[in-house]
Write an enzyme that holds these catalytic residues in place. Structure first.
Site, PDB file in Angstrom:
ATOM      1  N   ALA A  10       0.817  -1.221   0.000  1.00 58.44           N
ATOM      2  CA  ALA A  10       0.000   0.000   0.000  1.00 58.44           C
ATOM      3  C   ALA A  10       0.851   1.273   0.000  1.00 58.44           C
ATOM      4  CB  ALA A  10      -0.938   0.000   1.208  1.00 58.44           C
ATOM      5  N   SER A  11       2.178   1.109   0.007  1.00 58.79           N
ATOM      6  CA  SER A  11       3.036   2.288   0.063  1.00 58.79           C
ATOM      7  C   SER A  11       3.362   2.850  -1.315  1.00 58.79           C
ATOM      8  CB  SER A  11       4.335   1.937   0.793  1.00 58.79           C
ATOM      9  OG  SER A  11       4.917   0.798   0.188  1.00 58.79           O
TER      10      SER A  11
ATOM     11  N   ASN B 136      -1.365  -7.655  -2.809  1.00 56.61           N
ATOM     12  CA  ASN B 136      -0.923  -6.896  -3.979  1.00 56.61           C
ATOM     13  C   ASN B 136       0.582  -6.690  -4.055  1.00 56.61           C
ATOM     14  OD1 ASN B 136      -1.271  -4.502  -6.032  1.00 56.61           O
ATOM     15  ND2 ASN B 136      -0.186  -3.665  -4.258  1.00 56.61           N
TER      16      ASN B 136
ATOM     17  N   TYR C 191       9.387 -13.445 -13.363  1.00 54.50           N
ATOM     18  CA  TYR C 191       8.213 -12.685 -12.916  1.00 54.50           C
ATOM     19  C   TYR C 191       6.929 -13.415 -13.333  1.00 54.50           C
ATOM     20  CZ  TYR C 191       4.991  -8.715 -12.538  1.00 54.50           C
ATOM     21  OH  TYR C 191       3.938  -7.893 -12.216  1.00 54.50           O
TER      22      TYR C 191
ATOM     23  N   LYS D 241       3.828 -15.069 -11.019  1.00 54.11           N
ATOM     24  CA  LYS D 241       2.450 -14.576 -11.132  1.00 54.11           C
ATOM     25  C   LYS D 241       1.489 -15.686 -11.580  1.00 54.11           C
ATOM     26  CE  LYS D 241       2.984 -10.310  -9.857  1.00 54.11           C
ATOM     27  NZ  LYS D 241       2.316  -9.836  -8.631  1.00 54.11           N
TER      28      LYS D 241
HETATM   29  N1  LIG Z   1       2.769  -1.779 -12.743  1.00 50.07           N
HETATM   30  C1  LIG Z   1       2.428  -2.727 -13.615  1.00 50.07           C
HETATM   31  O1  LIG Z   1       2.506  -2.533 -14.825  1.00 50.07           O
HETATM   32  C2  LIG Z   1       1.934  -4.063 -13.126  1.00 50.07           C
HETATM   33  C3  LIG Z   1       1.392  -4.945 -14.065  1.00 50.07           C
HETATM   34  C4  LIG Z   1       0.928  -6.173 -13.650  1.00 50.07           C
HETATM   35  C5  LIG Z   1       0.985  -6.525 -12.322  1.00 50.07           C
HETATM   36  N2  LIG Z   1       1.534  -5.667 -11.417  1.00 50.07           N
HETATM   37  C6  LIG Z   1       1.589  -6.098 -10.023  1.00 50.07           C
HETATM   38  O2  LIG Z   1       0.914  -5.159  -9.213  1.00 50.07           O
HETATM   39  C7  LIG Z   1       1.434  -5.176  -7.901  1.00 50.07           C
HETATM   40  C8  LIG Z   1       1.770  -3.763  -7.485  1.00 50.07           C
HETATM   41  O3  LIG Z   1       2.744  -3.270  -8.373  1.00 50.07           O
HETATM   42  P1  LIG Z   1       3.055  -1.720  -8.566  1.00 50.07           P
HETATM   43  O4  LIG Z   1       3.233  -1.510 -10.010  1.00 50.07           O
HETATM   44  O5  LIG Z   1       2.119  -0.909  -7.804  1.00 50.07           O
HETATM   45  O6  LIG Z   1       4.543  -1.683  -7.923  1.00 50.07           O
HETATM   46  P2  LIG Z   1       5.235  -0.698  -6.895  1.00 50.07           P
HETATM   47  O7  LIG Z   1       4.771   0.688  -7.114  1.00 50.07           O
HETATM   48  O8  LIG Z   1       6.686  -1.011  -6.986  1.00 50.07           O
HETATM   49  O9  LIG Z   1       4.662  -1.201  -5.483  1.00 50.07           O
HETATM   50  C9  LIG Z   1       5.002  -2.440  -4.958  1.00 50.07           C
HETATM   51  C10 LIG Z   1       4.511  -2.521  -3.540  1.00 50.07           C
HETATM   52  O10 LIG Z   1       4.861  -3.807  -3.018  1.00 50.07           O
HETATM   53  C11 LIG Z   1       5.469  -3.630  -1.755  1.00 50.07           C
HETATM   54  N3  LIG Z   1       6.449  -4.679  -1.477  1.00 50.07           N
HETATM   55  C12 LIG Z   1       7.404  -5.164  -2.301  1.00 50.07           C
HETATM   56  N4  LIG Z   1       8.131  -6.096  -1.668  1.00 50.07           N
HETATM   57  C13 LIG Z   1       7.638  -6.179  -0.399  1.00 50.07           C
HETATM   58  C14 LIG Z   1       7.970  -6.953   0.739  1.00 50.07           C
HETATM   59  N5  LIG Z   1       8.996  -7.818   0.721  1.00 50.07           N
HETATM   60  N6  LIG Z   1       7.253  -6.791   1.867  1.00 50.07           N
HETATM   61  C15 LIG Z   1       6.245  -5.902   1.911  1.00 50.07           C
HETATM   62  N7  LIG Z   1       5.872  -5.142   0.868  1.00 50.07           N
HETATM   63  C16 LIG Z   1       6.557  -5.283  -0.276  1.00 50.07           C
HETATM   64  C17 LIG Z   1       6.128  -2.263  -1.824  1.00 50.07           C
HETATM   65  O11 LIG Z   1       6.214  -1.736  -0.537  1.00 50.07           O
HETATM   66  P3  LIG Z   1       7.567  -1.191   0.165  1.00 50.07           P
HETATM   67  O12 LIG Z   1       8.426  -0.631  -0.895  1.00 50.07           O
HETATM   68  O13 LIG Z   1       7.068  -0.216   1.161  1.00 50.07           O
HETATM   69  O14 LIG Z   1       8.105  -2.394   0.794  1.00 50.07           O
HETATM   70  C18 LIG Z   1       5.135  -1.474  -2.657  1.00 50.07           C
HETATM   71  O15 LIG Z   1       4.146  -0.911  -1.832  1.00 50.07           O
HETATM   72  C19 LIG Z   1       2.658  -6.108  -7.941  1.00 50.07           C
HETATM   73  O16 LIG Z   1       2.295  -7.368  -7.447  1.00 50.07           O
HETATM   74  C20 LIG Z   1       2.975  -6.166  -9.416  1.00 50.07           C
HETATM   75  O17 LIG Z   1       3.639  -7.355  -9.751  1.00 50.07           O
HETATM   76  C21 LIG Z   1       1.992  -4.438 -11.783  1.00 50.07           C
END
Ligand SMILES: NC(=O)c1ccc[n+]([C@@H]2O[C@H](COP(=O)([O-])OP(=O)(O)OC[C@H]3O[C@@H](n4cnc5c(N)ncnc54)[C@H](OP(=O)(O)O)[C@@H]3O)[C@@H](O)[C@H]2O)c1
Lengths: 254, 71
Positions: free
Chosen positions: A21-22, A91, A158, A162
């Protein structure tokens, strides 16, 4: 004047836990859930960015738990601290960059599966065992079109993490249905978040050209995914479990 | 140098790699080859470059010299 009281998509009175959520999709999901009336429990590792999300939430009754999902004892801490939940959004996820299969390292495979797959499995296990998810409740997993609907060179680690998450979600949907816990998956296409921020490898023109390949003409915004997640959390989706909702601007059609 | 050239030949699937040529002169050069070279640098030479940088070298030899100078 018509006063809108009928809204099956509302999250009024519900408490929802959101991981990751960050930042990005998780942050937007938390904010949108609060706008739909939910009390939100935020979790992530970065306290500062988590607090920023907390400040952006509407309404009251929200809280945050700083925790690293890679660490089983910290998952336990989330389970312990969480109140009774009507919803949980698994998420959090990482990318680890692109590399061809013949270069994978065991350590990297372990890392990506730990964060992207195993952490959500253990979190849900803890929440169910400790009876934190009430009947009825809804769990939504953020998977990806990668590994589920598309396959691209260099993205195997990745994609595998998923695809495994999606497979797990379907099994657990079946197993938890008798407890009234629905489990569903969203598979986003390319969404503009820090995870996908341009690394300088591609020029703006190349990025624009790639975004233009999307039938709906652009990359996704975090809100586009948040709204799909909200639908699955809401009572409007009360007869939906084990489904995989593609939210991808139509890219998998081309 | 020989070892690196042999690894590059393997990635590009070219028997006698002409190191005076650029990577992009080879029709075998594609996104998989590019990603493989980046991964090779990381795993075997403990250094990183962008795909753009790799493709921009005037010759494969110049690329190899740069990589080895970082060792
Ligand atoms: N962006 C895209 O195009 C896309 C497409 C398909 C799927 N997704 C999926 O959507 C989800 C969110 O992605 P996003 O694009 O929003 O990425 P993001 O902005 O990098 O956010 C990722 C989040 O996951 C948290 N996180 C990562 N590792 C962690 C850990 N070990 N423990 C606790 N929290 C953790 C991070 O929190 P902290 O940094 O505070 O730890 C951050 O809040 C992911 O699962 C990603 O694979 C994204």
């Amino acid at each position: 004047m018509i006063i809108m009281t009928y809204n099956p998509y509302s999250l009024e009175g519900k408490t929802v836990l959101v991981t990751g959520a960050s930042s990005g999709i998780g942050q937007s999901t938390a904010i949108e859930c609060s706008k739909m009336g939910a009390s939100v429990i935020l979790t992530g590792r970065n306290e500062e960015r988590l607090s920023l999300t907390l400040e952006k939430l509407e309404g009251t009754g929200h809280s945050m738990i700083v925790a690293n999902l890679d660490d089983e004892t910290e998952i336990e801490k989330i389970v312990e601290m969480a109140s009774q939940l009507n919803g949980c959004v698994c998420n959090a996820g990482i990318g680890l960059g692109t590399k061809p299969a013949v270069f994978y390292k065991k350590k990297e495979l372990e890392q990506i599966f730990t964060t992207n797959t195993i952490s959500s499995i253990l979190l849900l296990k803890g929440l169910v065992k400790r009876k934190k998810l009430i009947n009825p409740s809804s769990v939504v997993f953020t998977s990806s079109i990668e590994g589920n609907a598309i396959t691209t060179i260099g993205n195997g680690m990745y994609g595998m993490s998923k695809a495994a998450l999606t497979a797990y979600a379907k099994t657990v949907a079946l197993e938890l249905a008798p407890k009234g816990i629905r489990c569903n998956v969203v598979t986003p296409g390319m969404v503009k978040t820090p995870l996908t921020a341009p690394t300088g490898e591609l020029t703006q023109e190349q990025l624009d050209a790639d975004a233009a390949k999307y039938p709906l003409g652009r990359y996704g915004n975090p809100q586009d995914i948040a709204w799909g997640i909200i639908y699955l959390l809401s009572d409007a989706a009360c007869w939906i479990t084990g489904t995989v909702l593609k939210i991808d601007g139509g890219i998998t059609l081309v | 140098m020989e070892e690196l050239v042999s690894k590059l030949s393997e990635i590009l699937e070219v028997d006698n790699l002409d190191v005076t040529k650029k990577f992009t002169d080879y029709e075998e050069w594609d996104s998989l080859a590019g990603l493989s070279i980046l991964a090779l640098l990381d795993s075997d030479y403990n250094t990183t470059m962008s795909g753009k940088e790799v493709a921009a070298f005037d010759s494969i030899e110049a690329f190899c010299k740069e990589v080895l100078s970082r060792q």
